[in-house]
Design a protein around this motif. Structure first.
Motif, PDB file in Angstrom:
ATOM      1  N   ARG A 138       0.839  -1.201   0.000  1.00  0.00           N
ATOM      2  CA  ARG A 138       0.000   0.000   0.000  1.00  0.00           C
ATOM      3  C   ARG A 138       0.871   1.247   0.000  1.00  0.00           C
ATOM      4  O   ARG A 138       1.989   1.252   0.509  1.00  0.00           O
ATOM      5  N   LYS A 139       0.325   2.324  -0.554  1.00  0.00           N
ATOM      6  CA  LYS A 139       1.053   3.589  -0.618  1.00  0.00           C
ATOM      7  C   LYS A 139       0.938   4.315   0.722  1.00  0.00           C
ATOM      8  O   LYS A 139      -0.168   4.610   1.177  1.00  0.00           O
ATOM      9  N   VAL A 140       2.078   4.566   1.326  1.00  0.00           N
ATOM     10  CA  VAL A 140       2.121   5.232   2.626  1.00  0.00           C
ATOM     11  C   VAL A 140       2.953   6.505   2.497  1.00  0.00           C
ATOM     12  O   VAL A 140       4.116   6.458   2.075  1.00  0.00           O
ATOM     13  N   CYS A 141       2.364   7.624   2.865  1.00  0.00           N
ATOM     14  CA  CYS A 141       3.058   8.902   2.773  1.00  0.00           C
ATOM     15  C   CYS A 141       3.780   9.230   4.082  1.00  0.00           C
ATOM     16  O   CYS A 141       3.247   8.995   5.173  1.00  0.00           O
ATOM     17  N   LEU A 142       4.972   9.759   3.946  1.00  0.00           N
ATOM     18  CA  LEU A 142       5.762  10.240   5.079  1.00  0.00           C
ATOM     19  C   LEU A 142       6.384  11.565   4.649  1.00  0.00           C
ATOM     20  O   LEU A 142       6.356  11.919   3.474  1.00  0.00           O
ATOM     21  N   GLU A 144       9.720  14.140   4.360  1.00  0.00           N
ATOM     22  CA  GLU A 144      11.169  14.127   4.183  1.00  0.00           C
ATOM     23  C   GLU A 144      11.879  14.388   5.502  1.00  0.00           C
ATOM     24  O   GLU A 144      11.542  15.305   6.237  1.00  0.00           O
ATOM     25  N   GLY A 145      12.857  13.546   5.806  1.00  0.00           N
ATOM     26  CA  GLY A 145      13.607  13.704   7.044  1.00  0.00           C
ATOM     27  C   GLY A 145      12.901  13.161   8.267  1.00  0.00           C
ATOM     28  O   GLY A 145      13.445  13.225   9.377  1.00  0.00           O
ATOM     29  N   GLY A 146      11.701  12.595   8.103  1.00  0.00           N
ATOM     30  CA  GLY A 146      10.968  12.056   9.235  1.00  0.00           C
ATOM     31  C   GLY A 146      11.634  10.806   9.800  1.00  0.00           C
ATOM     32  O   GLY A 146      12.386  10.112   9.111  1.00  0.00           O
ATOM     33  N   LEU A 147      11.328  10.510  11.041  1.00  0.00           N
ATOM     34  CA  LEU A 147      11.966   9.384  11.722  1.00  0.00           C
ATOM     35  C   LEU A 147      11.618   8.032  11.113  1.00  0.00           C
ATOM     36  O   LEU A 147      12.350   7.064  11.284  1.00  0.00           O
ATOM     37  N   TYR A 148      10.492   7.965  10.394  1.00  0.00           N
ATOM     38  CA  TYR A 148       9.991   6.658   9.986  1.00  0.00           C
ATOM     39  C   TYR A 148      10.234   6.346   8.518  1.00  0.00           C
ATOM     40  O   TYR A 148       9.824   5.284   8.043  1.00  0.00           O
ATOM     41  N   VAL A 149      10.902   7.238   7.811  1.00  0.00           N
ATOM     42  CA  VAL A 149      11.232   6.988   6.410  1.00  0.00           C
ATOM     43  C   VAL A 149      12.131   5.754   6.325  1.00  0.00           C
ATOM     44  O   VAL A 149      13.147   5.657   7.012  1.00  0.00           O
ATOM     45  N   GLY A 150      11.754   4.806   5.500  1.00  0.00           N
ATOM     46  CA  GLY A 150      12.527   3.584   5.322  1.00  0.00           C
ATOM     47  C   GLY A 150      12.078   2.439   6.211  1.00  0.00           C
ATOM     48  O   GLY A 150      12.263   1.265   5.851  1.00  0.00           O
ATOM     49  N   THR A 151      11.477   2.746   7.339  1.00  0.00           N
ATOM     50  CA  THR A 151      11.116   1.683   8.283  1.00  0.00           C
ATOM     51  C   THR A 151       9.885   0.905   7.842  1.00  0.00           C
ATOM     52  O   THR A 151       9.784  -0.300   8.092  1.00  0.00           O
ATOM     53  N   LEU A 152       8.938   1.565   7.193  1.00  0.00           N
ATOM     54  CA  LEU A 152       7.694   0.900   6.813  1.00  0.00           C
ATOM     55  C   LEU A 152       7.893  -0.029   5.629  1.00  0.00           C
ATOM     56  O   LEU A 152       7.285  -1.096   5.548  1.00  0.00           O
ATOM     57  N   ASP A 168       1.880  18.014   3.105  1.00  0.00           N
ATOM     58  CA  ASP A 168       1.829  17.357   1.802  1.00  0.00           C
ATOM     59  C   ASP A 168       1.458  15.882   1.943  1.00  0.00           C
ATOM     60  O   ASP A 168       0.707  15.336   1.132  1.00  0.00           O
ATOM     61  N   SER A 169       1.985  15.246   2.973  1.00  0.00           N
ATOM     62  CA  SER A 169       1.677  13.843   3.239  1.00  0.00           C
ATOM     63  C   SER A 169       0.199  13.651   3.553  1.00  0.00           C
ATOM     64  O   SER A 169      -0.470  12.768   3.006  1.00  0.00           O
ATOM     65  N   LEU A 170      -0.315  14.479   4.419  1.00  0.00           N
ATOM     66  CA  LEU A 170      -1.717  14.367   4.829  1.00  0.00           C
ATOM     67  C   LEU A 170      -2.667  14.762   3.706  1.00  0.00           C
ATOM     68  O   LEU A 170      -3.752  14.178   3.560  1.00  0.00           O
ATOM     69  N   ALA A 177      -4.175   9.918  -3.014  1.00  0.00           N
ATOM     70  CA  ALA A 177      -2.871   9.573  -3.577  1.00  0.00           C
ATOM     71  C   ALA A 177      -2.114   8.602  -2.679  1.00  0.00           C
ATOM     72  O   ALA A 177      -1.221   7.895  -3.143  1.00  0.00           O
ATOM     73  N   CYS A 178      -2.454   8.578  -1.393  1.00  0.00           N
ATOM     74  CA  CYS A 178      -1.839   7.642  -0.450  1.00  0.00           C
ATOM     75  C   CYS A 178      -2.926   6.959   0.363  1.00  0.00           C
ATOM     76  O   CYS A 178      -3.977   7.549   0.636  1.00  0.00           O
ATOM     77  N   ASP A 179      -2.663   5.725   0.748  1.00  0.00           N
ATOM     78  CA  ASP A 179      -3.621   4.973   1.564  1.00  0.00           C
ATOM     79  C   ASP A 179      -3.527   5.334   3.038  1.00  0.00           C
ATOM     80  O   ASP A 179      -4.484   5.138   3.792  1.00  0.00           O
ATOM     81  N   ALA A 180      -2.352   5.816   3.447  1.00  0.00           N
ATOM     82  CA  ALA A 180      -2.138   6.163   4.855  1.00  0.00           C
ATOM     83  C   ALA A 180      -1.006   7.181   4.932  1.00  0.00           C
ATOM     84  O   ALA A 180      -0.204   7.325   4.009  1.00  0.00           O
ATOM     85  N   ALA A 181      -0.970   7.895   6.049  1.00  0.00           N
ATOM     86  CA  ALA A 181       0.143   8.798   6.347  1.00  0.00           C
ATOM     87  C   ALA A 181       0.669   8.423   7.716  1.00  0.00           C
ATOM     88  O   ALA A 181      -0.115   8.150   8.637  1.00  0.00           O
ATOM     89  N   VAL A 182       1.979   8.387   7.865  1.00  0.00           N
ATOM     90  CA  VAL A 182       2.587   7.996   9.136  1.00  0.00           C
ATOM     91  C   VAL A 182       3.443   9.147   9.652  1.00  0.00           C
ATOM     92  O   VAL A 182       4.348   9.627   8.967  1.00  0.00           O
ATOM     93  N   HIS A 183       3.120   9.571  10.872  1.00  0.00           N
ATOM     94  CA  HIS A 183       3.854  10.636  11.550  1.00  0.00           C
ATOM     95  C   HIS A 183       3.822  10.342  13.051  1.00  0.00           C
ATOM     96  O   HIS A 183       3.325   9.298  13.481  1.00  0.00           O
TER      97      HIS A 183
END
Length: 265
Positions: A138-142, A144-152, A168-170, A177-183
């Motif tokens: 699924r498409k997950v938006c994060l 730039e520079g966030g702690l969770y980039v790469g982890t999902l 922009d993520s939200l 455009a995205c199924d979820a946003a993680v912050h």
């Protein structure tokens, strides 16, 4: 008489003995500045850019700490893997990172700010995503520079789409455009309380939290005491909560201004 830092005195002695001396850290030539590290320094705002509220409170808190020290922050990028070397070399005097206490570099002291960073996902209320494992493919938006980039992507097989900032993520979630946003969970929990986010208030439970802490050489007792006092005052005055709520209001407004297409249905 001005007392030279120990490193500078050693350098002078070596030079007097005819030995080569390594260049001193840049901060030694910049009185009045506080070289400090955070995970993602906010890019400098330039005319014509859309203003964006950053993903974390670290730069704001670091600036406030520098103000208390009557210094101007000189911010560089840092993380748990490199902060020890940065402190030892003098590249930074302190850092403000979401860091597991077990990963604190030797010879440093952590001063928790009271803010705990934990990942959380928000989605449309009619989503079929019920567990973190459902993010696979699924498409997950994060941001730039966030702690969770790469982890999902690594942990769940999600298709990560990195946006410039939380707004922009939200926005991408609202338009489909995205199924979820993680912050961070603290920010998202506050956001979904807003009436305009009712249709986008589905969420996955927050993951493990990591305290946002100042990382300071243990020998710098004066700075450690000052930061502990600051953190205590931030807690007693509600400063952290107010700063987080203010950031959420700004992010929500940025989404509102930029949403030029209807919410996905």
């Amino acid at each position: 008489m001005t007392r030279l830092p120990a490193s500078s005195l050693l350098c002078a002695l070596l030079m007097a003995a005819g030995a080569a001396c390594a260049a001193q850290p840049e901060r030694a030539a910049q009185p009045g500045r506080l070289p400090a590290g955070i995970a993602y320094p906010v890019p400098e705002y330039k005319g014509g850019m859309k203003f964006r509220t950053p993903d974390a409170l670290d730069q704001q808190l670091l600036t406030e700490a520098a103000r208390r020290m009557k210094l101007t922050p000189a911010i560089v990028r840092s993380d748990a893997s490199q902060v020890g070397a940065q402190l030892a070399s003098g590249q930074v005097r302190l850092a403000l990172l979401a860091i597991d206490p077990a990963r604190a570099p030797a010879g440093t002291t952590l001063v928790p700010t009271g803010y705990v960073a934990a990942p959380m996902a928000v989605m449309r209320t009619d989503t079929d995503i019920r567990r973190w494992e459902h993010l696979k493919g699924r498409k997950v938006c994060l941001s730039e520079g966030g702690l969770y980039v790469g982890t999902l992507a690594a942990k769940y097989g999600a298709v990560e789409i990195v946006q410039r900032a939380p707004a922009d993520s939200l926005l991408a979630v609202r338009t489909g455009a995205c199924d979820a946003a993680v912050h961070d969970s603290a920010m998202l929990e506050e956001l979904v309380r807003l009436p305009e986010w009712k249709k986008f208030s589905a969420r996955l439970p927050a993951g493990p939290g990591v305290p946002l802490s100042f990382v300071v050489p243990s020998a710098d007792a004066r700075t450690i005491n000052m930061l502990r006092q600051a953190a205590s005052e931030w807690k007693s005055s509600g400063y952290l909560e107010q700063a987080m709520k203010s950031a959420v209001r700004h992010i929500a407004f940025e989404v509102y201004l930029d949403q030029d297409v209807p919410d996905c249905h």
